[in-house]
Design a protein around this motif. Structure first.
Motif, PDB file in Angstrom:
ATOM      1  N   GLN A  77      -7.800  29.093  10.865  1.00 21.61           N
ATOM      2  CA  GLN A  77      -6.390  28.971  11.150  1.00 21.61           C
ATOM      3  C   GLN A  77      -5.496  29.371   9.894  1.00 21.61           C
ATOM      4  O   GLN A  77      -4.618  30.178   9.711  1.00 21.61           O
ATOM      5  CB  GLN A  77      -5.707  28.030  11.865  1.00 21.61           C
ATOM      6  CG  GLN A  77      -6.084  28.206  13.600  1.00 21.61           C
ATOM      7  CD  GLN A  77      -5.671  29.458  14.087  1.00 21.61           C
ATOM      8  OE1 GLN A  77      -6.364  30.069  14.589  1.00 21.61           O
ATOM      9  NE2 GLN A  77      -4.197  29.581  14.027  1.00 21.61           N
ATOM     10  N   LEU A  80      -6.276  32.889   8.308  1.00 26.79           N
ATOM     11  CA  LEU A  80      -5.427  33.691   9.300  1.00 26.79           C
ATOM     12  C   LEU A  80      -3.905  33.929   9.005  1.00 26.79           C
ATOM     13  O   LEU A  80      -3.315  34.738   8.710  1.00 26.79           O
ATOM     14  CB  LEU A  80      -5.577  33.591  10.876  1.00 26.79           C
ATOM     15  CG  LEU A  80      -6.878  34.080  11.392  1.00 26.79           C
ATOM     16  CD1 LEU A  80      -6.894  33.346  12.716  1.00 26.79           C
ATOM     17  CD2 LEU A  80      -7.106  35.434  11.348  1.00 26.79           C
ATOM     18  N   PRO A  84      -2.667  37.336   7.520  1.00 31.64           N
ATOM     19  CA  PRO A  84      -2.412  37.671   8.718  1.00 31.64           C
ATOM     20  C   PRO A  84      -2.716  39.243   9.029  1.00 31.64           C
ATOM     21  O   PRO A  84      -3.163  39.997   9.888  1.00 31.64           O
ATOM     22  CB  PRO A  84      -1.095  37.566   9.230  1.00 31.64           C
ATOM     23  CG  PRO A  84      -0.286  37.314   8.061  1.00 31.64           C
ATOM     24  CD  PRO A  84      -1.047  37.042   6.883  1.00 31.64           C
ATOM     25  N   ILE A  87      -6.754  40.193   7.876  1.00 31.26           N
ATOM     26  CA  ILE A  87      -7.981  39.704   8.637  1.00 31.26           C
ATOM     27  C   ILE A  87      -7.787  39.907  10.182  1.00 31.26           C
ATOM     28  O   ILE A  87      -6.775  39.584  10.676  1.00 31.26           O
ATOM     29  CB  ILE A  87      -8.108  38.096   8.462  1.00 31.26           C
ATOM     30  CG1 ILE A  87      -8.057  37.774   6.929  1.00 31.26           C
ATOM     31  CG2 ILE A  87      -9.226  37.588   9.231  1.00 31.26           C
ATOM     32  CD1 ILE A  87      -8.043  36.440   6.591  1.00 31.26           C
ATOM     33  N   ARG A  89      -9.931  38.849  12.500  1.00 32.59           N
ATOM     34  CA  ARG A  89     -10.059  37.744  13.463  1.00 32.59           C
ATOM     35  C   ARG A  89     -10.721  37.088  12.393  1.00 32.59           C
ATOM     36  O   ARG A  89     -11.280  37.100  11.743  1.00 32.59           O
ATOM     37  CB  ARG A  89     -10.816  37.849  14.661  1.00 32.59           C
ATOM     38  CG  ARG A  89     -11.995  38.628  14.494  1.00 32.59           C
ATOM     39  CD  ARG A  89     -12.546  39.248  15.967  1.00 32.59           C
ATOM     40  NE  ARG A  89     -13.560  40.086  15.733  1.00 32.59           N
ATOM     41  CZ  ARG A  89     -13.692  41.495  15.315  1.00 32.59           C
ATOM     42  NH1 ARG A  89     -12.526  42.112  15.319  1.00 32.59           N
ATOM     43  NH2 ARG A  89     -14.771  42.091  15.481  1.00 32.59           N
ATOM     44  N   ALA A  90     -10.913  35.487  13.014  1.00 33.45           N
ATOM     45  CA  ALA A  90     -11.979  34.308  12.299  1.00 33.45           C
ATOM     46  C   ALA A  90     -12.676  33.651  13.210  1.00 33.45           C
ATOM     47  O   ALA A  90     -12.233  33.350  14.073  1.00 33.45           O
ATOM     48  CB  ALA A  90     -11.041  33.580  11.318  1.00 33.45           C
ATOM     49  N   LEU A 198     -14.882  36.147   8.449  1.00 36.14           N
ATOM     50  CA  LEU A 198     -13.588  36.870   8.477  1.00 36.14           C
ATOM     51  C   LEU A 198     -13.719  38.204   8.390  1.00 36.14           C
ATOM     52  O   LEU A 198     -13.568  38.990   7.344  1.00 36.14           O
ATOM     53  CB  LEU A 198     -12.737  36.451   7.306  1.00 36.14           C
ATOM     54  CG  LEU A 198     -12.548  34.722   7.090  1.00 36.14           C
ATOM     55  CD1 LEU A 198     -11.754  34.161   5.451  1.00 36.14           C
ATOM     56  CD2 LEU A 198     -11.796  34.040   7.961  1.00 36.14           C
TER      57      LEU A 198
END
Length: 373
Positions: A77, A80, A84, A87, A89-90, A198
């Protein structure tokens, strides 16, 4: 030529035990060369170039091996929030090195949807693992372990059904893949997850994002950010170093033939210095003496090379069929290539002749009549 061969064999049979010990000692040298050369060739197949990806990975800052890493989900989190727009998604990955049915393998647990989307897995046969007791297996591992669709693999005391065969495009390393819930059920979450992935947007500059994330205190205190290709390339660099080292050691090992032939020839000449001197008086020229010694050394070298090759061929057959070797989860197919064998034989012959040349000069000029004067 026939007479030379006849006297060479007669001479070797005269000291048959010494000749046998010389052949055995040289055979060990030959086997060492062929083994190292075969390993170099096998490592070349491991070091294929990986596909360039747009992923970053997070690993614990104090971890040398990914298996030693332990991360908390909060760090994903944080990543991200830091970038933002860069990336996509993670997601977490559970990573283990395990001995499974005699093979040291990687076991990776990742979200199912990320297997083809972010990790570049290509389904070759069957279907993706969906249940808690299903896995997909890399094609290299499947070949080495004789696993097919429907095979059962015991991991950590639990039986898993092989539902798919896959190929990894981000690297050439094989692994066993399961869904993240299956990994949580199998390993538990006491130690967190090992690797955070990532995937970046196509327009992002991976190195710039990596530096941005690494500079954030919420990440740098507990994790190190890597380019995914840097992790994959580190395995390839290890392979390259092993190939270079094995090649050098293989060449050095053959040099021992020079010293083996040198010692054998010097001992034989020392014991027969009087006979050699008489031969010189009777007109046995230095060239003829060296020709005889070269023939003797060649016979010993060829016998040793054949013995070393045969022993190693039998060993490779056993290894490849019953107990295959592996490196970085990729099986090493050991074999005696014709080009490697021929090159080794040529070098062994040259080194054997060098051993004769180094020791025969001073004995070839012996003349007992000159000594009596």
């Amino acid at each position: 030529m026939f007479v030379l061969g006849y006297f060479t064999i007669k001479d070797l049979l005269h000291d048959r035990w010494r000749s046998l010990l010389t052949i055995l000692s040289l055979a060990v040298v030959v086997a060492g060369y062929l083994l190292l050369a075969s390993l170099s060739r096998a490592f070349l197949t491991v070091g294929r170039q990986s596909t360039v990806t747009n992923n970053l990975v997070l690993i614990s800052a104090d971890a040398i091996d990914p298996m030693e890493s332990s991360l908390d989900v909060d760090i994903l989190q944080t990543a991200l929030q830091v970038a933002p727009d860069q990336i996509q998604r993670a997601f977490p990955t559970l990573f283990r090195h395990m001995n499974i049915e005699g093979h040291i393998l990687q076991v990776r647990a990742v979200p199912l949807e990320e297997m083809p989307a972010s990790l570049g897995l290509i389904l070759l046969e069957g279907h993706w693992p969906a249940g808690l007791r299903q896995v997909a297996v890399g094609e290299e591992i499947a070949t080495a372990a004789s696993w097919t669709i429907g095979s059962t693999v015991n991991i950590y005391g639990t039986d898993f059904l092989v539902t798919g065969l896959v190929r990894a495009t981000e690297s050439n390393l094989g692994a066993i893949w399961m869904t993240y819930p299956a990994g949580q059920s199998l390993f538990g979450m006491q130690h967190g997850f090992q690797v955070g992935y990532l995937p970046l947007v196509p327009s992002a500059d991976p190195e710039s994002v990596r530096l941005l994330l690494q500079a954030d205190p919420g990440i740098s205190t507990s994790a190190t950010v890597y380019l995914e290709n840097a992790v994959s390339d580190s395995y390839n660099q290890v392979n390259h170093n092993l190939v270079t080292l094995s090649s050098i050691m293989a060449l050095v090992s053959l040099l021992a033939i020079t010293f083996g032939i040198y010692n054998s020839t010097a001992l034989s000449l020392t014991e027969r210095s009087s006979e050699i001197g008489l031969l010189r008086v009777l007109g046995f020229t230095q060239a003829k003496l060296r020709t005889f010694l070269f023939a003797r050394a060649l016979f010993l070298t060829l016998a040793a090379y054949g013995l070393g090759w045969a022993v190693l061929d039998i060993y490779y057959y056993y290894r490849n069929h019953y107990s295959p070797l592996g490196f970085s989860e990729v099986p090493l197919n050991l074999s005696l290539a014709f080009s490697t064998t021929l090159l080794g034989l040529a070098l062994a012959t040259v080194f054997a002749f060098l051993g004769v040349w180094l020791t025969s000069g001073r004995f070839a000029t012996l003349n007992p009549l000159a000594e009596s004067d």
